[in-house]
Design an enzyme around this catalytic site. Structure first.
Site, PDB file in Angstrom:
ATOM      1  N   HIS A   1      63.906 -12.677  96.403  1.00 22.23           N
ATOM      2  CA  HIS A   1      64.674 -11.287  96.259  1.00 22.23           C
ATOM      3  C   HIS A   1      65.250 -11.248  97.106  1.00 22.23           C
ATOM      4  CE1 HIS A   1      62.624  -9.403  99.465  1.00 22.23           C
ATOM      5  NE2 HIS A   1      61.469 -10.041  98.924  1.00 22.23           N
TER       6      HIS A   1
ATOM      7  N   ASP B   1      62.172 -13.079 104.751  1.00 20.35           N
ATOM      8  CA  ASP B   1      61.503 -12.302 103.564  1.00 20.35           C
ATOM      9  C   ASP B   1      62.226 -11.893 102.835  1.00 20.35           C
ATOM     10  OD1 ASP B   1      60.267 -11.316 102.175  1.00 20.35           O
ATOM     11  OD2 ASP B   1      58.782  -9.606 103.208  1.00 20.35           O
TER      12      ASP B   1
ATOM     13  N   GLU C   1      62.852  -5.117  95.676  1.00 25.13           N
ATOM     14  CA  GLU C   1      61.199  -6.380  95.687  1.00 25.13           C
ATOM     15  C   GLU C   1      60.158  -5.613  96.163  1.00 25.13           C
ATOM     16  OE1 GLU C   1      57.835  -8.378  96.443  1.00 25.13           O
ATOM     17  OE2 GLU C   1      59.317  -7.675  98.008  1.00 25.13           O
ATOM     18  N   GLU C   2      61.085  -5.204  97.853  1.00 25.64           N
ATOM     19  CA  GLU C   2      60.382  -4.360  99.034  1.00 25.64           C
ATOM     20  C   GLU C   2      59.693  -2.925  98.040  1.00 25.64           C
ATOM     21  OE1 GLU C   2      58.811  -6.078 100.526  1.00 25.64           O
ATOM     22  OE2 GLU C   2      60.026  -7.532 101.848  1.00 25.64           O
TER      23      GLU C   2
ATOM     24  N   ASP D   1      58.775 -16.057  97.086  1.00 28.14           N
ATOM     25  CA  ASP D   1      58.473 -14.749  98.076  1.00 28.14           C
ATOM     26  C   ASP D   1      57.067 -14.878  99.196  1.00 28.14           C
ATOM     27  OD1 ASP D   1      59.276 -12.470  99.140  1.00 28.14           O
ATOM     28  OD2 ASP D   1      58.350 -11.489  97.702  1.00 28.14           O
TER      29      ASP D   1
ATOM     30  N   HIS E   1      58.069  -8.673 108.050  1.00 24.10           N
ATOM     31  CA  HIS E   1      58.246  -6.776 107.922  1.00 24.10           C
ATOM     32  C   HIS E   1      58.458  -6.468 109.435  1.00 24.10           C
ATOM     33  CE1 HIS E   1      56.816  -6.159 103.493  1.00 24.10           C
ATOM     34  NE2 HIS E   1      57.457  -6.910 103.701  1.00 24.10           N
TER      35      HIS E   1
END
EC number: 3.4.17.-
Length: 472
Positions: free
Chosen positions: A290, A302, A336-337, A364, A434
């Site tokens: 992604h 990520d 995606e998140e 991922d 994140h």
């Protein structure tokens, strides 16, 4: 020897070098497993050529350098942001310039949330500025903020036992980190559970396996019929400190200010490119990662790494002049998140052709040094994948473990399509996940080279087999 192999394969168009003949009746294979093994083994020279080009040849470090150029210049790519759409347009141009086929953008609608200005300050028992990151989809506080006493709990069970103490307070969760899949429920459901017992806001210990005073963000979910309250993650250190204070009966008061706001859904795109199959162009092996990220750090790990090794897989195959029997399709997902929003809309658009999807692949979970694949599919398909992975013996990467699911490919897997995810060393992954720490500094070009080689070999060989992977 590897350089001789590379020189040979780099100088000619190989087209499809894996041999295989189908013996089918009514769509059911009559080939023995030994015949399938022989077909896969015949791809050994091609696998070596891909490995040599990716790990030792002119393509080494290419995926790393491509990724660095994007994330250093564009930065984080939150769903609904200008940065994300800029990155999508850059990738659209990059894929065209790379000579891939059928490069196009598929429009989707995605969420648009912005965190705004945010702060948290402990007022009692002392003044202490608390580092926070608001959680995706959270509402904001009133402009003056929320000032309230804190209730610290370590689990949802404790929250229920102490429900009478929670009304009018800010609930702080100091849940222990077990693993991501078990602990993330506090991030996603913490606000709802706190609101059910009358809390004004919730602050959640970051879902991280290690911390150097760094909060970690992520999506959270509200529930119909439950009041929406502001919610954010705090550092491991502050969660533990407040837990110690509370254990001594010390009163804690926090002022929380959050400018978070959700806007109407907006337009975005999944980015698609292909190497069209030579014999069965309607059949597909899909590789993906992604392109969106959270709005902190650079989104390099990520999931910039996963997106860029997926691009690199097609680049390597193209550079070697290879064209598998069925189509290799690259998809760079958007949003995606926010729960696989772009991937779900891709599935809705393309599921009419689900019988033509042989394998869906998603990277991922980092692009650190891989050890193999995680795979979900029938026993026969798994046995075939184990043979495919044996071609990566020169890299000592041959494992095939269970659980190939991923947010963006789960729709296909649940419908019976075999799925695979990259299996790599996750020791450091949740240090940076994140957070502001997700930058190019985390990435290792040599590890990305190896990950790209694995991704390219697996996708090419499965795409070049005479038959699709068998389903349950």
């Amino acid at each position: 020897m590897k350089f001789l192999i590379f020189a040979f394969f780099g100088g000619v168009h190989l087209l499809s070098l894996c041999s295989g003949k189908a013996i089918c009746k009514n769509g059911i294979s009559k080939r023995t497993f030994e015949e399938i093994k022989e077909e896969i083994a015949s791809c050994g020279d091609v696998a070596k050529a891909i490995i040599n080009l990716a790990v030792y040849g002119k393509a080494q470090n290419r995926s790393y350098e491509r990724l660095a150029l994007l994330v250093d210049t564009v930065g984080p790519r939150l769903s609904g942001s200008k940065n994300l759409e800029k990155a999508i347009q850059i990738m659209y141009q990059n894929l065209q310039q790379d000579g891939l086929e059928k490069v196009h953008l598929e429009p989707v609608r995605i969420p648009h949330w912005e965190r705004g200005e945010e702060s948290a300050v402990m007022l009692e028992p002392r003044i202490h500025k608390i580092a926070i990151l608001g959680l995706g989809s959270s509402i904001g506080t009133p402009p003056e903020g929320i000032t309230a006493e804190v209730l610290v709990v370590t689990s949802f069970d404790e929250l229920q036992r102490r429900a009478s103490e929670a009304r009018g307070k800010i609930v702080v969760y100091n849940q222990p980190y077990i693993n991501y899949s078990r602990t993330v429920q506090y991030r996603t459901q913490g606000a709802v559970e706190a609101a059910k017992v009358g809390a004004l806001a919730s602050l959640i210990r970051s879902v991280a396996s290690f911390s150097i005073y760094s909060p970690h963000t992520g999506i959270q979910e509200y529930q119909d019929g439950v009041p929406k309250i502001p919610t954010a993650c705090i550092t491991v250190e502050d969660a533990e400190m407040m837990s110690r204070m509370a254990s001594h009966g010390i009163k804690i008061v926090i002022q929380l200010k959050m400018g978070a706001k959700t806007y109407p859904d907006t337009d975005s795109f999944n980015t698609v490119a292909e190497i069209t199959g030579s014999k069965y162009p309607e059949q597909v092996v899909l590789v993906s990662g992604h392109l969106d990220s959270w709005d902190v750090g650079q989104g390099a790990m990520d999931d910039g790494g996963g997106a860029f090794i997926s691009w690199e897989a097609l680049s390597l195959i193209k550079d070697l002049g290879l064209r598998p029997k069925r189509t290799l399709r690259l998809v760079l997902w958007t949003a995606e998140e926010q729960g696989g929003v772009g991937a779900f809309q891709y599935y809705q658009l393309h599921k009419v052709n689900i019988s033509n999807y042989s394998l869906v692949m998603e990277s991922d979970a980092g692009t650190f040094l891989p050890t193999g694949l995680q795979f979900t599919g029938s026993e026969k398909a798994r046995a075939i994948m184990e043979e495919v992975m044996s071609l990566l013996q020169p890299l000592n990467i041959t494992q095939v473990l269970s659980h190939g699911e991923g947010t963006d490919i789960n729709f296909w897997i649940q419908a019976g399509v075999p799925g695979a995810s990259l299996l790599d060393d996750l020791y450091k992954y949740f240090f940076f996940h994140h957070s502001h720490g997700d930058t190019m500094t985390v990435m290792d070009p040599k590890q990305m080279n190896v990950a790209a080689a694995v991704w390219a070999v697996v996708s090419y060989v499965v795409a070049d087999m005479e038959e699709m992977l068998p389903r349950s």
